[in-house]
Design a protein around this motif. Structure first.
Motif, PDB file in Angstrom:
ATOM      1  N   ARG A  44       0.859  -1.187   0.000  1.00  0.00           N
ATOM      2  CA  ARG A  44       0.000   0.000   0.000  1.00  0.00           C
ATOM      3  C   ARG A  44       0.893   1.233   0.000  1.00  0.00           C
ATOM      4  O   ARG A  44       1.926   1.250   0.663  1.00  0.00           O
ATOM      5  N   VAL A  45       0.457   2.252  -0.717  1.00  0.00           N
ATOM      6  CA  VAL A  45       1.180   3.524  -0.766  1.00  0.00           C
ATOM      7  C   VAL A  45       0.187   4.634  -0.469  1.00  0.00           C
ATOM      8  O   VAL A  45      -0.891   4.698  -1.056  1.00  0.00           O
ATOM      9  N   SER A  46       0.582   5.509   0.451  1.00  0.00           N
ATOM     10  CA  SER A  46      -0.236   6.660   0.812  1.00  0.00           C
ATOM     11  C   SER A  46       0.500   7.934   0.428  1.00  0.00           C
ATOM     12  O   SER A  46       1.689   8.069   0.701  1.00  0.00           O
ATOM     13  N   GLU A  47      -0.238   8.848  -0.206  1.00  0.00           N
ATOM     14  CA  GLU A  47       0.304  10.174  -0.494  1.00  0.00           C
ATOM     15  C   GLU A  47      -0.138  11.181   0.572  1.00  0.00           C
ATOM     16  O   GLU A  47       0.531  12.180   0.783  1.00  0.00           O
ATOM     17  N   THR A  48      -1.268  10.909   1.193  1.00  0.00           N
ATOM     18  CA  THR A  48      -1.795  11.765   2.248  1.00  0.00           C
ATOM     19  C   THR A  48      -2.353  10.864   3.343  1.00  0.00           C
ATOM     20  O   THR A  48      -2.608   9.677   3.105  1.00  0.00           O
ATOM     21  N   PRO A  49      -2.586  11.390   4.530  1.00  0.00           N
ATOM     22  CA  PRO A  49      -3.130  10.554   5.608  1.00  0.00           C
ATOM     23  C   PRO A  49      -4.503   9.947   5.300  1.00  0.00           C
ATOM     24  O   PRO A  49      -4.906   8.982   5.930  1.00  0.00           O
ATOM     25  N   LYS A  50      -5.212  10.494   4.317  1.00  0.00           N
ATOM     26  CA  LYS A  50      -6.564  10.009   4.028  1.00  0.00           C
ATOM     27  C   LYS A  50      -6.684   9.215   2.735  1.00  0.00           C
ATOM     28  O   LYS A  50      -7.788   8.820   2.364  1.00  0.00           O
ATOM     29  N   THR A  51      -5.576   8.990   2.020  1.00  0.00           N
ATOM     30  CA  THR A  51      -5.672   8.271   0.746  1.00  0.00           C
ATOM     31  C   THR A  51      -4.653   7.137   0.688  1.00  0.00           C
ATOM     32  O   THR A  51      -3.515   7.274   1.148  1.00  0.00           O
ATOM     33  N   TRP A  52      -5.062   6.014   0.094  1.00  0.00           N
ATOM     34  CA  TRP A  52      -4.205   4.850  -0.073  1.00  0.00           C
ATOM     35  C   TRP A  52      -4.451   4.242  -1.454  1.00  0.00           C
ATOM     36  O   TRP A  52      -5.570   4.234  -1.945  1.00  0.00           O
ATOM     37  N   ALA A  53      -3.383   3.711  -2.041  1.00  0.00           N
ATOM     38  CA  ALA A  53      -3.495   2.852  -3.205  1.00  0.00           C
ATOM     39  C   ALA A  53      -2.822   1.534  -2.826  1.00  0.00           C
ATOM     40  O   ALA A  53      -1.807   1.533  -2.138  1.00  0.00           O
ATOM     41  N   GLU A  54      -3.393   0.449  -3.271  1.00  0.00           N
ATOM     42  CA  GLU A  54      -2.853  -0.866  -2.915  1.00  0.00           C
ATOM     43  C   GLU A  54      -2.715  -1.719  -4.160  1.00  0.00           C
ATOM     44  O   GLU A  54      -3.586  -1.692  -5.029  1.00  0.00           O
ATOM     45  N   TYR A  55      -1.628  -2.484  -4.220  1.00  0.00           N
ATOM     46  CA  TYR A  55      -1.508  -3.528  -5.232  1.00  0.00           C
ATOM     47  C   TYR A  55      -1.455  -4.856  -4.500  1.00  0.00           C
ATOM     48  O   TYR A  55      -0.628  -5.069  -3.619  1.00  0.00           O
ATOM     49  N   ARG A  56      -2.378  -5.717  -4.877  1.00  0.00           N
ATOM     50  CA  ARG A  56      -2.481  -7.072  -4.315  1.00  0.00           C
ATOM     51  C   ARG A  56      -2.915  -7.968  -5.465  1.00  0.00           C
ATOM     52  O   ARG A  56      -4.009  -7.816  -5.983  1.00  0.00           O
ATOM     53  N   PRO A  57      -2.047  -8.885  -5.897  1.00  0.00           N
ATOM     54  CA  PRO A  57      -2.440  -9.733  -7.048  1.00  0.00           C
ATOM     55  C   PRO A  57      -3.580 -10.675  -6.714  1.00  0.00           C
ATOM     56  O   PRO A  57      -3.842 -10.941  -5.566  1.00  0.00           O
TER      57      PRO A  57
END
Length: 117
Positions: free
Chosen positions: A104-117
């Motif tokens: 998971r990568v967060s740019e801000t405390p309220k947003t996340w992007a996740e890569y999970r195959p």
């Protein structure tokens, strides 16, 4: 299933210049990123771990050396989105540790992007 996670931090700039000029992300800007690598295993190893956290120091070195205080457009091939970073860190980590299940990568405390195959 046993799961562990470790969090890493770095600061970097980027620009999503393919977006319309009035989009805020089209302008040069930066973030204090948070990267979380998750590992999973159905059983523990002989030491009682999914993976020794100490071994994940290689990811910290990689992030510090290649990403911290850099312009991500110069580092990555393709878009410098949180989604692309999650996939990049997943692929890098999975090549070293087969137990890696997601990043998971967060740019801000309220947003996340996740890569999970």
């Amino acid at each position: 299933m046993y799961r562990i996670a470790k969090e890493f931090h770095f600061s970097a700039s980027h620009q999503l210049s393919h977006l319309p000029p009035d989009h805020q992300c089209a302008r040069l800007h930066g973030h204090n990123y948070v990267v979380v690598v998750e590992l999973a295993a159905p059983a523990l190893n002989a030491d009682g771990f999914v993976r020794d956290y100490h071994e994940l120091a290689a990811l910290k070195r990689y992030i510090d050396d290649r990403f911290d205080h850099r312009h991500l457009n110069d580092v990555l091939d393709g878009p410098s989105t949180a989604e692309a970073l999650a996939r990049h860190f997943f692929d890098w980590s999975r090549a070293r540790w087969p137990e890696v299940a997601a990043v998971r990568v967060s740019e801000t405390p309220k947003t996340w992007a996740e890569y999970r195959p």
